[in-house]
Design a protein around this motif. Structure first.
Motif, PDB file in Angstrom:
ATOM      1  N   LEU A   1      -8.481   8.566  -8.640  1.00 16.21           N
ATOM      2  CA  LEU A   1      -9.499   8.362  -7.346  1.00 16.21           C
ATOM      3  C   LEU A   1      -9.361   6.717  -7.184  1.00 16.21           C
ATOM      4  O   LEU A   1     -10.091   6.328  -8.124  1.00 16.21           O
ATOM      5  N   GLN A   2      -8.935   6.298  -5.872  1.00 14.95           N
ATOM      6  CA  GLN A   2      -8.909   4.754  -6.000  1.00 14.95           C
ATOM      7  C   GLN A   2     -10.019   4.173  -5.287  1.00 14.95           C
ATOM      8  O   GLN A   2     -10.705   4.594  -4.313  1.00 14.95           O
ATOM      9  N   ASP A   3     -10.605   3.007  -6.200  1.00 13.67           N
ATOM     10  CA  ASP A   3     -11.710   2.285  -5.625  1.00 13.67           C
ATOM     11  C   ASP A   3     -10.997   1.208  -4.307  1.00 13.67           C
ATOM     12  O   ASP A   3     -10.184   0.345  -5.086  1.00 13.67           O
ATOM     13  N   HIS A   4     -10.566   1.336  -3.181  1.00 13.31           N
ATOM     14  CA  HIS A   4     -10.074   0.321  -2.394  1.00 13.31           C
ATOM     15  C   HIS A   4     -11.269  -0.409  -1.679  1.00 13.31           C
ATOM     16  O   HIS A   4     -11.001  -1.003  -0.517  1.00 13.31           O
ATOM     17  N   ARG A   5     -12.635  -0.324  -2.316  1.00 10.71           N
ATOM     18  CA  ARG A   5     -13.532  -1.305  -1.690  1.00 10.71           C
ATOM     19  C   ARG A   5     -14.422  -0.625  -0.312  1.00 10.71           C
ATOM     20  O   ARG A   5     -15.106  -1.177   0.246  1.00 10.71           O
TER      21      ARG A   5
ATOM     22  N   GLY B   1     -11.659   2.798   5.613  1.00  8.10           N
ATOM     23  CA  GLY B   1     -11.574   3.939   4.773  1.00  8.10           C
ATOM     24  C   GLY B   1     -10.437   4.345   3.939  1.00  8.10           C
ATOM     25  O   GLY B   1     -10.124   5.458   3.768  1.00  8.10           O
ATOM     26  N   ASN B   2     -10.018   3.502   3.244  1.00  9.00           N
ATOM     27  CA  ASN B   2      -8.846   3.274   2.170  1.00  9.00           C
ATOM     28  C   ASN B   2      -9.471   3.763   0.870  1.00  9.00           C
ATOM     29  O   ASN B   2     -10.482   3.410   0.367  1.00  9.00           O
ATOM     30  N   SER B   3      -8.508   4.843   0.379  1.00  7.83           N
ATOM     31  CA  SER B   3      -8.695   5.422  -0.914  1.00  7.83           C
ATOM     32  C   SER B   3      -7.538   6.008  -1.525  1.00  7.83           C
ATOM     33  O   SER B   3      -6.532   5.528  -0.697  1.00  7.83           O
ATOM     34  N   GLY B   4      -7.456   6.725  -2.329  1.00 12.27           N
ATOM     35  CA  GLY B   4      -6.110   7.576  -2.687  1.00 12.27           C
ATOM     36  C   GLY B   4      -6.348   8.474  -3.752  1.00 12.27           C
ATOM     37  O   GLY B   4      -7.115   8.197  -4.637  1.00 12.27           O
ATOM     38  N   VAL B   5      -5.267   9.504  -3.712  1.00 13.16           N
ATOM     39  CA  VAL B   5      -5.452  10.151  -4.844  1.00 13.16           C
ATOM     40  C   VAL B   5      -4.066  10.190  -5.439  1.00 13.16           C
ATOM     41  O   VAL B   5      -2.787  10.496  -4.830  1.00 13.16           O
TER      42      VAL B   5
ATOM     43  N   TYR C   1       1.429   8.402  -8.850  1.00  5.91           N
ATOM     44  CA  TYR C   1       1.836   8.729  -7.551  1.00  5.91           C
ATOM     45  C   TYR C   1       0.914   9.041  -6.470  1.00  5.91           C
ATOM     46  O   TYR C   1       0.245   9.796  -6.619  1.00  5.91           O
ATOM     47  N   GLU C   2       0.926   8.227  -5.459  1.00 11.89           N
ATOM     48  CA  GLU C   2      -0.330   8.010  -4.795  1.00 11.89           C
ATOM     49  C   GLU C   2      -0.134   9.020  -3.460  1.00 11.89           C
ATOM     50  O   GLU C   2       0.686   8.539  -2.771  1.00 11.89           O
ATOM     51  N   ILE C   3      -1.086   9.792  -2.940  1.00  6.51           N
ATOM     52  CA  ILE C   3      -1.225  10.421  -1.651  1.00  6.51           C
ATOM     53  C   ILE C   3      -2.304   9.469  -1.010  1.00  6.51           C
ATOM     54  O   ILE C   3      -3.576   9.472  -1.415  1.00  6.51           O
ATOM     55  N   GLN C   4      -2.056   8.837   0.165  1.00  9.42           N
ATOM     56  CA  GLN C   4      -2.848   7.930   0.689  1.00  9.42           C
ATOM     57  C   GLN C   4      -4.156   8.728   1.455  1.00  9.42           C
ATOM     58  O   GLN C   4      -3.976   9.702   2.131  1.00  9.42           O
ATOM     59  N   VAL C   5      -5.423   8.030   1.120  1.00 12.06           N
ATOM     60  CA  VAL C   5      -6.553   8.596   1.762  1.00 12.06           C
ATOM     61  C   VAL C   5      -6.965   7.278   2.641  1.00 12.06           C
ATOM     62  O   VAL C   5      -7.054   5.997   2.159  1.00 12.06           O
ATOM     63  N   LEU C   6      -7.104   7.412   4.145  1.00 10.79           N
ATOM     64  CA  LEU C   6      -7.082   6.585   5.067  1.00 10.79           C
ATOM     65  C   LEU C   6      -7.892   6.982   6.231  1.00 10.79           C
ATOM     66  O   LEU C   6      -7.709   8.198   6.823  1.00 10.79           O
TER      67      LEU C   6
END
Ligand code: MG
Length: 260
Positions: free
Chosen positions: A238-242, A129-133, A139-144
């Motif tokens: 918004l990050q595509d971390h697959r 569930g990895n992504s990020g804002v 400057y990333e706040i992690q989404v996980l």
């Protein structure tokens, strides 16, 4: 009498050392730890309560970047319409189509985002569930998915990636809607490009305070690179971390500049 004296001295010494240690702990800086230091203490778990049934209401002066209907405020890295999925009022990362960027650019803002990691658990650690804002694309706040999923504390959900673990782990279960309510202050540079004030961020994860106006040491990332002078505004990324992470109800309020 002697015993009483001994007791008092021991008591005050204990008190002193407790206070001293507490102060030391409080004063720890990012640089006391390696990037992704697994010795760093895991933030305590806090149950934030159940997810709201509906997206939270939007303030009247907010710029709505995503209301569940279209990508009109977003582009991919080629400036084209994002290839992510939109359905049922949310957008979902489509793996390897790339991160997406807000068309509008921002400096100092309040940013509100709702997100959910996949209900079906796949992978572990950073692979779940990895992504990020990202503020200003840097400057990333992690989404996980950090619900019952250990990883290095400075990379878990709501961390300032590779810099600060959240104060507590206020994660909800995979598949449940979660929120970030954040205040970001851009870094300030002098005309020669030297850093005058670092970027600062305050984050509430599911209404629980997890960063209290912390100073960023530079762009987030494993290299801990120093600040490089940049424009006063930048896109939200918004990050595509697959992983098939979902987002909905994204809005921003521009804030008056810092005076210092
Ligand atoms: Mg990420």
């Amino acid at each position: 009498m002697k015993n009483v004296l001994l007791f008092s001295v021991t008591f005050f010494l204990l008190l002193f050392f407790t206070a001293f240690t507490a102060a030391q702990l409080h004063a720890q800086s990012v640089f006391d730890y390696e990037v992704h230091d697994t010795e760093r203490e895991q933030p305590p778990i806090v149950d934030p309560g159940p997810a709201p049934a509906q997206p939270m209401p939007v303030p009247s002066d907010a710029i709505v970047l995503f209301d569940g209907s279209d990508f009109s405020h977003w582009v991919d890295s080629n400036g084209e319409e994002p290839q992510w999925l939109i359905e049922n009022g949310y957008m979902e990362v489509v793996s390897r189509t790339g991160s997406i960027f807000s068309k509008e650019e921002f400096g100092d803002i309040q940013l509100y985002v709702e997100w959910a990691t996949p209900e079906e658990i796949e992978g572990d650690g950073q692979g779940r569930g990895n992504s990020g804002v990202f503020f200003m694309n840097r400057y990333e706040i992690q989404v996980l998915d950090s619900y019952d999923n250990l990883t290095y504390p400075d990379g878990q959900a709501a961390s300032v990636y590779a810099q600060y673990p959240p104060l507590v782990n206020a994660s909800r279960a995979p598949g449940e809607w979660q929120s970030f309510n954040m205040i970001f202050r851009r870094p300030l540079f002098d005309p020669n490009g030297n850093l005058r004030e670092p970027a600062r961020v305050t984050v509430f994860h599911n209404n629980v305070l997890v960063h209290d106006n912390v100073p960023l040491i530079g762009p987030t990332g494993q290299s801990r690179a120093p600040y490089q002078m940049h424009e006063d505004k930048g896109p939200i990324r918004l990050q595509d971390h697959r992983d098939k992470v979902r987002f909905r109800n994204i809005w921003v309020r521009e804030l008056p500049e810092r005076r210092n």
